[in-house]
Design an enzyme around this catalytic site. Structure first.
Site, PDB file in Angstrom:
ATOM      1  N   ASP A   1      -2.717  -6.360  -8.405  1.00 58.10           N
ATOM      2  CA  ASP A   1      -3.409  -7.534  -8.935  1.00 58.10           C
ATOM      3  C   ASP A   1      -4.618  -7.872  -8.070  1.00 58.10           C
ATOM      4  OD1 ASP A   1      -2.155  -8.572  -6.699  1.00 58.10           O
ATOM      5  OD2 ASP A   1      -1.045 -10.131  -7.764  1.00 58.10           O
ATOM      6  N   SER A   2      -4.772  -7.163  -6.949  1.00 61.38           N
ATOM      7  CA  SER A   2      -5.996  -7.285  -6.153  1.00 61.38           C
ATOM      8  C   SER A   2      -7.217  -6.871  -6.967  1.00 61.38           C
ATOM      9  CB  SER A   2      -5.900  -6.434  -4.885  1.00 61.38           C
ATOM     10  OG  SER A   2      -5.440  -5.126  -5.198  1.00 61.38           O
TER      11      SER A   2
ATOM     12  N   ASP B   1       1.419  -3.843 -10.919  1.00 55.53           N
ATOM     13  CA  ASP B   1       1.663  -5.132 -10.279  1.00 55.53           C
ATOM     14  C   ASP B   1       1.805  -6.231 -11.331  1.00 55.53           C
ATOM     15  OD1 ASP B   1       2.064  -6.569  -7.977  1.00 55.53           O
ATOM     16  OD2 ASP B   1       0.042  -6.313  -7.201  1.00 55.53           O
TER      17      ASP B   1
ATOM     18  N   LYS C   1       5.844  -3.842  -9.661  1.00 53.13           N
ATOM     19  CA  LYS C   1       5.990  -4.552  -8.398  1.00 53.13           C
ATOM     20  C   LYS C   1       5.900  -6.051  -8.640  1.00 53.13           C
ATOM     21  CE  LYS C   1       2.707  -5.068  -5.221  1.00 53.13           C
ATOM     22  NZ  LYS C   1       2.810  -6.521  -4.846  1.00 53.13           N
TER      23      LYS C   1
ATOM     24  N   GLU D   1       6.126 -10.022  -6.410  1.00 54.29           N
ATOM     25  CA  GLU D   1       5.995 -10.619  -5.085  1.00 54.29           C
ATOM     26  C   GLU D   1       7.113 -11.608  -4.784  1.00 54.29           C
ATOM     27  OE1 GLU D   1       2.222 -12.374  -4.315  1.00 54.29           O
ATOM     28  OE2 GLU D   1       1.091 -10.530  -4.609  1.00 54.29           O
TER      29      GLU D   1
ATOM     30  N   GLU E   1       3.850  -7.072   4.115  1.00 57.75           N
ATOM     31  CA  GLU E   1       2.429  -7.356   4.317  1.00 57.75           C
ATOM     32  C   GLU E   1       2.210  -8.412   5.384  1.00 57.75           C
ATOM     33  OE1 GLU E   1      -1.693  -8.619   2.001  1.00 57.75           O
ATOM     34  OE2 GLU E   1       0.114  -8.199   0.836  1.00 57.75           O
TER      35      GLU E   1
END
Length: 310
Positions: A60-61, A99, A129, A131, A199
């Site tokens: 999602d970056s 993501d 993925k 978070e 992270e």
């Protein structure tokens, strides 16, 4: 019902076989470092393929690196699916992870499973993925795994909820915070995640947690003790302004190269240096004379009259 191809092309180099979950687990058991990068389009996917990386994340970056948002929060599911489909078309061997964007899985297990299925069915992702390692994220991870879709977890600095964490800064720098990271990692592991991203946590904390981790751990700003490392494509190649986070190592400065290239092109156009004769196409002299002799273009497009708005 199943079908079996009559012939399967197996490359001589086994390292170029498609990456699978068993192969990832084997690499962990053998202590072979695992390489992961993000990608957001066909060219970046081809670069990842050429480098022979193990995992590719459509992160999602991409909200910031490709779509120009100020953070990862605003990006929509359909936008990431477009990027993921482009990446899928550029990959053959890396394991592809999509993501889940903010707001696409938190509401319910059903929402999470539906979103994950779209990444698999519509974009061809091998896994998804999500978070966080809190109660909600763990429940959603478990539901997706139970639906038959592999899940990668993510603890430490979680950009989607960075505001609640006090901003984009390292996590786990007190005993209590480190304990929370450890508990979340173990909870995601117990929920069935095949891998977890650590992270922006102290290297010593990662090293202390690793003996409890049976699944693959990918670090980004988490030190060398993890099973592998990931960097954002635009960070490692310098396709951005500024230096980025502390953990970023820049391997190229492509933004500078792109800026210089486009500036040189613009300058050449404005000064008449481009296009030069070598950039144009020719026509035989006799054909050009015939064309000029029939300047009304009769028999081709009619007469010049009536073509003013063509």
């Amino acid at each position: 019902m199943s079908s079996h191809p009559n012939h399967v092309n197996v490359p001589d180099d086994a390292s170029r076989l498609p990456m699978t979950l068993p192969r990832l687990a084997e690499k962990k058991s053998l202590g072979e470092p695992i390489v992961m990068v993000t990608a957001y389009d066909f060219p970046s996917a081809r670069a990842a393929e050429a480098a022979g990386v193990d995992l590719v994340l459509v992160g999602d970056s991409g909200a910031m690196t490709v779509l120009g948002y100020p953070s990862t929060v605003p990006v929509e599911l359909d936008e990431l699916l477009v990027l993921a489909r482009a990446v899928r078309r550029g990959l053959r061997t890396p394991f592809l992870v999509g993501d889940l964007p903010f707001g696409s899985y938190e509401v319910s297990d059903e929402q999470a499973v539906e979103t994950a299925m779209r990444f698999v069915k519509e974009a061809g992702c091998d896994a998804v993925k999500l978070e966080g390692g809190g109660e909600t994220s763990v429940a959603r991870a478990r539901a997706i795994v139970n639906a038959g879709i592999p899940v990668m977890g993510h603890v430490g600095l979680t950009p989607q909820t960075a505001t609640a964490l006090g901003g984009y800064k390292a996590q786990g720098r007190t005993a209590e915070a480190a304990g929370r990271v450890a508990r979340e990692a173990v909870a995601l592991q117990e929920a069935g995640c095949f891998a977890i991203v650590f992270e922006a946590i102290p290297a010593a904390v990662s090293e202390a947690i690793m003996p409890r981790m049976e699944v693959v751990v990918i670090g980004i700003g988490a030190g060398p003790a993890t099973d592998g490392q990931v960097l954002v494509f635009h960070d490692l190649l310098g396709i951005r302004e500024g230096l980025g986070a502390r953990f970023v190592k820049r391997y190229a400065s492509l933004q500078d190269e792109m800026d210089a290239g486009v500036t040189a092109f613009a300058d050449d156009v404005r000064t008449g240096r481009y296009p030069a004769p070598e950039h144009t196409y020719s026509i035989p002299d006799e054909e050009l004379e015939r064309f000029r002799a029939t300047s009304t273009l009769e028999g081709h497009l009619g007469s010049w009259e009536g073509l003013e708005g063509f």
